[in-house]
Enzyme design. Structure first.
Site, PDB file in Angstrom:
ATOM      1  N   HIS A   1      -2.723  11.001   0.798  1.00 48.47           N
ATOM      2  CA  HIS A   1      -2.149  10.783   2.126  1.00 48.47           C
ATOM      3  C   HIS A   1      -1.486  12.090   2.555  1.00 48.47           C
ATOM      4  O   HIS A   1      -0.286  12.176   2.736  1.00 48.47           O
ATOM      5  CB  HIS A   1      -1.178   9.609   2.110  1.00 48.47           C
ATOM      6  CG  HIS A   1      -0.886   9.014   3.456  1.00 48.47           C
ATOM      7  ND1 HIS A   1      -1.048   7.666   3.748  1.00 48.47           N
ATOM      8  CD2 HIS A   1      -0.457   9.574   4.610  1.00 48.47           C
ATOM      9  CE1 HIS A   1      -0.705   7.431   5.009  1.00 48.47           C
ATOM     10  NE2 HIS A   1      -0.323   8.586   5.560  1.00 48.47           N
ATOM     11  N   ASN A  60      -7.387   1.822  10.246  1.00 45.05           N
ATOM     12  CA  ASN A  60      -6.074   1.975  10.869  1.00 45.05           C
ATOM     13  C   ASN A  60      -6.257   1.981  12.376  1.00 45.05           C
ATOM     14  O   ASN A  60      -7.091   2.725  12.898  1.00 45.05           O
ATOM     15  CB  ASN A  60      -5.415   3.307  10.463  1.00 45.05           C
ATOM     16  CG  ASN A  60      -4.995   3.316   9.004  1.00 45.05           C
ATOM     17  OD1 ASN A  60      -5.151   2.321   8.292  1.00 45.05           O
ATOM     18  ND2 ASN A  60      -4.455   4.437   8.556  1.00 45.05           N
ATOM     19  N   GLU A  83      -7.048   8.507   6.425  1.00 46.04           N
ATOM     20  CA  GLU A  83      -7.279   9.158   7.710  1.00 46.04           C
ATOM     21  C   GLU A  83      -7.754  10.608   7.572  1.00 46.04           C
ATOM     22  O   GLU A  83      -7.043  11.544   7.985  1.00 46.04           O
ATOM     23  CB  GLU A  83      -6.017   9.096   8.578  1.00 46.04           C
ATOM     24  CG  GLU A  83      -5.575   7.674   8.875  1.00 46.04           C
ATOM     25  CD  GLU A  83      -4.358   7.605   9.791  1.00 46.04           C
ATOM     26  OE1 GLU A  83      -3.755   8.650  10.080  1.00 46.04           O
ATOM     27  OE2 GLU A  83      -4.007   6.490  10.217  1.00 46.04           O
ATOM     28  N   GLU A 137      -3.471  -0.178   8.357  1.00 48.68           N
ATOM     29  CA  GLU A 137      -2.267   0.234   9.092  1.00 48.68           C
ATOM     30  C   GLU A 137      -2.352  -0.278  10.517  1.00 48.68           C
ATOM     31  O   GLU A 137      -3.401  -0.168  11.162  1.00 48.68           O
ATOM     32  CB  GLU A 137      -2.119   1.762   9.181  1.00 48.68           C
ATOM     33  CG  GLU A 137      -1.580   2.425   7.969  1.00 48.68           C
ATOM     34  CD  GLU A 137      -1.443   3.938   8.155  1.00 48.68           C
ATOM     35  OE1 GLU A 137      -1.153   4.390   9.278  1.00 48.68           O
ATOM     36  OE2 GLU A 137      -1.647   4.649   7.160  1.00 48.68           O
ATOM     37  N   TYR A 144      -4.018   1.861  16.160  1.00 48.43           N
ATOM     38  CA  TYR A 144      -2.744   1.866  16.884  1.00 48.43           C
ATOM     39  C   TYR A 144      -2.915   1.743  18.393  1.00 48.43           C
ATOM     40  O   TYR A 144      -2.105   1.118  19.065  1.00 48.43           O
ATOM     41  CB  TYR A 144      -1.961   3.158  16.586  1.00 48.43           C
ATOM     42  CG  TYR A 144      -1.426   3.215  15.181  1.00 48.43           C
ATOM     43  CD1 TYR A 144      -0.163   2.738  14.867  1.00 48.43           C
ATOM     44  CD2 TYR A 144      -2.197   3.725  14.143  1.00 48.43           C
ATOM     45  CE1 TYR A 144       0.329   2.765  13.574  1.00 48.43           C
ATOM     46  CE2 TYR A 144      -1.721   3.758  12.835  1.00 48.43           C
ATOM     47  CZ  TYR A 144      -0.454   3.272  12.559  1.00 48.43           C
ATOM     48  OH  TYR A 144       0.021   3.304  11.274  1.00 48.43           O
ATOM     49  N   ARG A 190       0.858  -1.179   0.000  1.00 46.01           N
ATOM     50  CA  ARG A 190       0.000   0.000   0.000  1.00 46.01           C
ATOM     51  C   ARG A 190       0.899   1.236   0.000  1.00 46.01           C
ATOM     52  O   ARG A 190       1.693   1.418   0.925  1.00 46.01           O
ATOM     53  CB  ARG A 190      -0.897  -0.025   1.239  1.00 46.01           C
ATOM     54  CG  ARG A 190      -1.706   1.209   1.447  1.00 46.01           C
ATOM     55  CD  ARG A 190      -2.688   1.085   2.622  1.00 46.01           C
ATOM     56  NE  ARG A 190      -3.368   2.353   2.776  1.00 46.01           N
ATOM     57  CZ  ARG A 190      -3.197   3.191   3.800  1.00 46.01           C
ATOM     58  NH1 ARG A 190      -2.395   2.874   4.802  1.00 46.01           N
ATOM     59  NH2 ARG A 190      -3.829   4.334   3.827  1.00 46.01           N
TER      60      ARG A 190
HETATM   61  O1  IFM Z   1       2.805   7.638  10.018  1.00 50.19           O
HETATM   62  C1  IFM Z   1       1.435   7.669  10.182  1.00 50.19           C
HETATM   63  C2  IFM Z   1       0.718   7.475   8.871  1.00 50.19           C
HETATM   64  O2  IFM Z   1       1.098   8.416   7.924  1.00 50.19           O
HETATM   65  C3  IFM Z   1      -0.772   7.585   9.057  1.00 50.19           C
HETATM   66  N1  IFM Z   1      -1.219   6.726  10.123  1.00 50.19           N
HETATM   67  C4  IFM Z   1      -0.521   6.771  11.365  1.00 50.19           C
HETATM   68  C5  IFM Z   1       0.970   6.602  11.131  1.00 50.19           C
HETATM   69  C6  IFM Z   1       1.718   6.646  12.478  1.00 50.19           C
HETATM   70  O3  IFM Z   1       1.505   7.848  13.113  1.00 50.19           O
END
Ligand code: IFM
Length: 470
Positions: A124, A298, A169, A375, A300, A80
């Site tokens: 992006h 995404n 995002e 992600e 985290y 990606r």
């Molecule tokens: O690096 C970023 C990415 O560009 C978008 N999602 C979160 C990642 C980590 O912060």
């Protein structure tokens, strides 16, 4: 759904890794590329850690062949990456730049030659500066310019690219770019941030439709960083209401138009003191809603919120509130409390259960919508051992536990089609510059040499066995 052995995934599960143009390409002024808002922002003193910019980044624009080798050696089934809009259409409108198109064309060919499926993200975060000068995302015209650009890309690459992600995002684009100001273009205008939310939703719909007008069989998607926020006190109505507000702003502000064709009433009511939403024209939300073959997610970390008591310093410890403004537009009575650790080098808590919860929740609301983790990954303070190896066990543990969390969701019946590790390479982590390393592969920023971390070898084995180690 049974997936066989404890650690294995369904047949055909996509194992990928992701990057973004401004974070890796460098060569910001080469090959006819125009300036983007991130060039301007990163070159403005005080905006990024150590004054870092994407001028060189990982030099991927010149080292792409070597990077293709790493992609192939990892055994990725998909890669990606994003197209830098200012590289292919320097002003964001008008003529295309052949040199920029050639770069992506070679990259796509190289991926296909190695049996890797190219997954293209169209936006992006690197908006052509000329478009920001005309108002940026708070201006309606930007959505139409995006649709034109999307159509151009579909014509250029649609013979070889099948999966198209409109936006990455949009939460960050709108709220970090126009409300908190920690991302480009660094504006702190809450009402403009909500206009940006809307024009991003509109751009997604217009762009997706433009792609399908050229490529009726295209797989269209969007990538959202959906927030899992928990109440500090689950038995406290006020805390539950704080969570509802953040869910409306962060999640349903995008899911609503894109998947249901409408903004949630509570979002409009919560933000009525900021804007009257008159920038939403009749029919816009119907345009924003398009069928999507994939919804990219995404994930985290998770958050913790409560109603703010109104006295003392309001904590915004959600990892997003360090700018001049708050990204949480209109949620003046919401306080973010730092969740329990452990934490990554970003200061984000590690909470794989949040990922399972998120996927199951999405599946309940949208049972027919296939999902993909576009992600997931972690920054840690990697150390190069005397022998040159990088023993990043913390990253391996993080990836392991999150992949297991995806598998738990699949076991619970959620249709998750794939997983992309963020990121292939250490790269320019936006306002944190080169200080935070997310890569499976280390980049030495003095020599630009790539070195596989232990996590890269580990991920290669996960891919080869289509699952986690027993
Ligand atoms: O690096 C970023 C990415 O560009 C978008 N999602 C979160 C990642 C980590 O912060």
């Amino acid at each position: 759904m049974s997936t066989g052995n404890a650690g294995t995934f369904p047949k055909g599960f996509v194992w990928g890794s992701a990057t973004a143009a401004y974070q890796i390409e460098g060569s910001a002024k080469e090959g006819g590329r125009g300036p983007s808002i991130w060039d301007t922002f990163s070159h403005t003193p005080g905006r990024t850690l150590n004054g870092d910019t994407g001028d060189v980044a990982d030099d991927h624009y010149r080292r792409w062949r070597e990077d293709l080798g790493h992609i192939a050696d990892l055994g990725l089934s998909a890669y990606r990456f994003s197209i830098a809009w200012p590289r292919v259409q320097p002003s964001g409108r008008g003529p295309l730049n052949q040199e920029g198109l050639d770069f992506y064309s070679r990259l796509i060919d190289g991926l296909l030659e190695r049996g890797v499926d190219p997954v293209v993200t169209l936006y992006h975060w690197d908006l052509p500066q000329d478009l920001e000068d005309s108002g940026g995302w708070p201006a309606r015209d930007t959505a139409y310019r995006f649709a034109e650009y999307a159509e151009h890309m579909a014509r250029e690459f649609g013979d070889r690219v099948h999966t198209w992600t409109t936006l990455n995002e949009p939460w960050c684009t709108a709220y970090l770019g126009y409300a908190s100001g920690v991302h480009a273009p660094g504006r702190t205008e809450p009402a403009a941030a909500l206009a940006a939310v809307h024009h991003l939703n509109l751009a997604h719909g217009l762009g997706g439709r433009a792609i399908r007008s050229v490529l009726p069989d295209a797989r269209v998607s969007v990538t959202l960083n959906l927030h899992v926020t928990r109440p500090v006190d689950p038995s406290n109505e006020a805390d539950l209401d704080a969570v509802r507000k953040t869910d409306a702003l962060a999640n349903r502000a995008f899911l609503g138009p894109m998947l249901d064709g409408a903004y949630p009433d509570d979002l409009l009511a919560d933000t009525a003191h900021v804007t009257d939403w008159s920038f939403v024209a009749d029919g816009d939300t119907a345009i924003a809603k398009i069928p999507m073959e994939i919804l990219g997610v995404n994930y985290y970390s998770s958050g913790l919120a409560r109603r703010w008591s109104g006295s003392g310093q309001r904590s915004q410890a959600d990892g997003h509130g360090d700018g001049a403004g708050s990204p949480w537009v209109g949620a003046d009575d919401v306080e973010f409390v730092r969740p329990e650790g452990p934490y990554t080098a970003m200061g984000w808590n590690i909470d794989p259960s949040g990922m399972t919860e998120l996927l199951i929740g999405l599946h309940r609301t949208y049972p027919d919508q296939p999902l993909m983790i576009t992600e997931n990954g972690a920054a840690f303070d990697d150390v190069v051992s005397p022998d040159g190896a990088i023993h990043d066990q913390q990253r391996i543990d993080y990836l392991h536990d999150h992949i297991a969390a995806v598998r738990a969701a699949i076991e619970a019946g959620v249709d998750v089609r794939g997983y992309f590790a963020w990121s292939l390479l250490d790269n320019f982590e936006w306002s944190f510059g080169y200080d935070r390393r997310f890569g499976l592969i280390r980049v030495d920023y003095d020599t630009l040499q790539r070195t596989w971390k232990d996590s890269a070898y580990w991920y290669r084995d996960v891919i080869a066995r289509n699952g986690l180690p027993e």
